[in-house]
Design a protein around this motif. Sequence first.
Motif, PDB file in Angstrom:
ATOM      1  N   TRP A  10       0.795  -1.442   0.189  1.00 51.29           N
ATOM      2  CA  TRP A  10      -0.061   0.091  -0.122  1.00 51.29           C
ATOM      3  C   TRP A  10       0.761   1.259  -0.020  1.00 51.29           C
ATOM      4  O   TRP A  10       0.536   2.507  -0.721  1.00 51.29           O
ATOM      5  CB  TRP A  10      -0.790  -0.053   1.835  1.00 51.29           C
ATOM      6  CG  TRP A  10      -1.547   0.746   1.077  1.00 51.29           C
ATOM      7  CD1 TRP A  10      -2.127   1.944   1.384  1.00 51.29           C
ATOM      8  CD2 TRP A  10      -3.612   0.660   0.500  1.00 51.29           C
ATOM      9  NE1 TRP A  10      -3.499   2.486   1.451  1.00 51.29           N
ATOM     10  CE2 TRP A  10      -4.156   1.314   0.895  1.00 51.29           C
ATOM     11  CE3 TRP A  10      -4.035  -0.477   0.053  1.00 51.29           C
ATOM     12  CZ2 TRP A  10      -5.967   1.644   0.532  1.00 51.29           C
ATOM     13  CZ3 TRP A  10      -5.775  -0.727  -0.364  1.00 51.29           C
ATOM     14  CH2 TRP A  10      -6.179   0.031   0.155  1.00 51.29           C
ATOM     15  N   GLY A  11       1.772   1.571   0.921  1.00 47.81           N
ATOM     16  CA  GLY A  11       3.112   2.606   1.162  1.00 47.81           C
ATOM     17  C   GLY A  11       3.023   2.457  -0.526  1.00 47.81           C
ATOM     18  O   GLY A  11       3.831   3.817  -0.568  1.00 47.81           O
ATOM     19  N   THR A  12       3.832   1.250  -1.172  1.00 48.04           N
ATOM     20  CA  THR A  12       4.794   1.448  -2.591  1.00 48.04           C
ATOM     21  C   THR A  12       3.736   2.265  -3.406  1.00 48.04           C
ATOM     22  O   THR A  12       3.962   2.836  -4.518  1.00 48.04           O
ATOM     23  CB  THR A  12       4.898  -0.226  -2.602  1.00 48.04           C
ATOM     24  OG1 THR A  12       5.975  -0.523  -1.949  1.00 48.04           O
ATOM     25  CG2 THR A  12       5.503  -0.046  -4.131  1.00 48.04           C
ATOM     26  N   LEU A  13       3.022   1.758  -3.542  1.00 49.82           N
ATOM     27  CA  LEU A  13       1.368   2.539  -4.342  1.00 49.82           C
ATOM     28  C   LEU A  13       1.133   3.523  -3.851  1.00 49.82           C
ATOM     29  O   LEU A  13       0.926   4.584  -5.386  1.00 49.82           O
ATOM     30  CB  LEU A  13       0.212   1.755  -4.424  1.00 49.82           C
ATOM     31  CG  LEU A  13      -1.238   1.912  -5.383  1.00 49.82           C
ATOM     32  CD1 LEU A  13      -0.681   1.628  -6.645  1.00 49.82           C
ATOM     33  CD2 LEU A  13      -2.529   1.099  -4.364  1.00 49.82           C
ATOM     34  N   THR A  14       0.711   4.248  -3.490  1.00 51.38           N
ATOM     35  CA  THR A  14       1.356   5.516  -2.968  1.00 51.38           C
ATOM     36  C   THR A  14       2.419   6.627  -3.588  1.00 51.38           C
ATOM     37  O   THR A  14       1.884   7.490  -3.819  1.00 51.38           O
ATOM     38  CB  THR A  14       1.393   5.924  -0.969  1.00 51.38           C
ATOM     39  OG1 THR A  14       2.355   5.303  -0.433  1.00 51.38           O
ATOM     40  CG2 THR A  14      -0.027   5.897  -0.613  1.00 51.38           C
ATOM     41  N   LEU A  15       3.587   6.150  -3.480  1.00 54.91           N
ATOM     42  CA  LEU A  15       5.042   6.958  -3.350  1.00 54.91           C
ATOM     43  C   LEU A  15       4.582   6.533  -5.650  1.00 54.91           C
ATOM     44  O   LEU A  15       4.631   7.752  -6.275  1.00 54.91           O
ATOM     45  CB  LEU A  15       6.013   5.992  -2.982  1.00 54.91           C
ATOM     46  CG  LEU A  15       6.409   6.024  -1.435  1.00 54.91           C
ATOM     47  CD1 LEU A  15       7.483   5.050  -1.104  1.00 54.91           C
ATOM     48  CD2 LEU A  15       6.427   7.666  -1.167  1.00 54.91           C
ATOM     49  N   ILE A  16       4.035   5.402  -5.678  1.00 46.71           N
ATOM     50  CA  ILE A  16       3.965   5.803  -7.692  1.00 46.71           C
ATOM     51  C   ILE A  16       2.807   6.604  -7.024  1.00 46.71           C
ATOM     52  O   ILE A  16       3.393   6.952  -8.535  1.00 46.71           O
ATOM     53  CB  ILE A  16       3.837   3.928  -7.629  1.00 46.71           C
ATOM     54  CG1 ILE A  16       4.443   3.145  -7.368  1.00 46.71           C
ATOM     55  CG2 ILE A  16       3.172   4.178  -9.343  1.00 46.71           C
ATOM     56  CD1 ILE A  16       4.485   1.247  -7.817  1.00 46.71           C
ATOM     57  N   ASN A  17       1.665   6.657  -7.518  1.00 50.96           N
ATOM     58  CA  ASN A  17       1.022   7.831  -7.568  1.00 50.96           C
ATOM     59  C   ASN A  17       1.275   9.016  -7.227  1.00 50.96           C
ATOM     60  O   ASN A  17       1.011   9.378  -8.307  1.00 50.96           O
ATOM     61  CB  ASN A  17      -0.252   7.508  -6.806  1.00 50.96           C
ATOM     62  CG  ASN A  17      -1.219   5.497  -7.356  1.00 50.96           C
ATOM     63  OD1 ASN A  17      -1.296   5.426  -8.105  1.00 50.96           O
ATOM     64  ND2 ASN A  17      -2.315   5.408  -6.513  1.00 50.96           N
ATOM     65  N   ALA A  18       2.068   9.119  -6.061  1.00 54.60           N
ATOM     66  CA  ALA A  18       1.800  10.913  -6.413  1.00 54.60           C
ATOM     67  C   ALA A  18       3.485  10.975  -7.359  1.00 54.60           C
ATOM     68  O   ALA A  18       3.120  11.969  -7.892  1.00 54.60           O
ATOM     69  CB  ALA A  18       3.034  11.026  -4.870  1.00 54.60           C
ATOM     70  N   GLY A  19       4.013  10.043  -7.586  1.00 58.04           N
ATOM     71  CA  GLY A  19       5.713  10.154  -8.777  1.00 58.04           C
ATOM     72  C   GLY A  19       4.528  10.598  -9.962  1.00 58.04           C
ATOM     73  O   GLY A  19       4.159  11.402 -11.424  1.00 58.04           O
ATOM     74  N   ILE A  20       3.285   9.289 -10.549  1.00 60.14           N
ATOM     75  CA  ILE A  20       2.474   9.289 -10.985  1.00 60.14           C
ATOM     76  C   ILE A  20       1.812  11.146 -11.954  1.00 60.14           C
ATOM     77  O   ILE A  20       1.719  12.096 -12.796  1.00 60.14           O
ATOM     78  CB  ILE A  20       1.490   8.617 -12.090  1.00 60.14           C
ATOM     79  CG1 ILE A  20       2.847   7.105 -12.245  1.00 60.14           C
ATOM     80  CG2 ILE A  20       0.652   8.831 -12.655  1.00 60.14           C
ATOM     81  CD1 ILE A  20       0.568   5.962 -12.067  1.00 60.14           C
ATOM     82  N   ALA A  21       1.574  11.609 -10.507  1.00 56.44           N
ATOM     83  CA  ALA A  21       0.530  12.625 -10.414  1.00 56.44           C
ATOM     84  C   ALA A  21       1.233  14.272 -10.429  1.00 56.44           C
ATOM     85  O   ALA A  21       0.733  14.704 -11.396  1.00 56.44           O
ATOM     86  CB  ALA A  21      -0.191  12.749  -8.955  1.00 56.44           C
TER      87      ALA A  21
END
Length: 53
Positions: A10-21
Amino acid sequence: MDVSQYAVGWGTLTLINAGIAQGKNRSGFNWFLLTLILGPLATFFLVITDKKE
């Protein structure tokens, strides 16, 4: 599946989404927080949105 593995994913997903955003000229921090709440659903919304001008 262990709870710690779930939290890491879940934490990895948050960082990936922040980068995509940020790549779409959107607030990485806001999407980081949104992903903490919505998880993969936030990823879906982020992927279908257009790049902000």
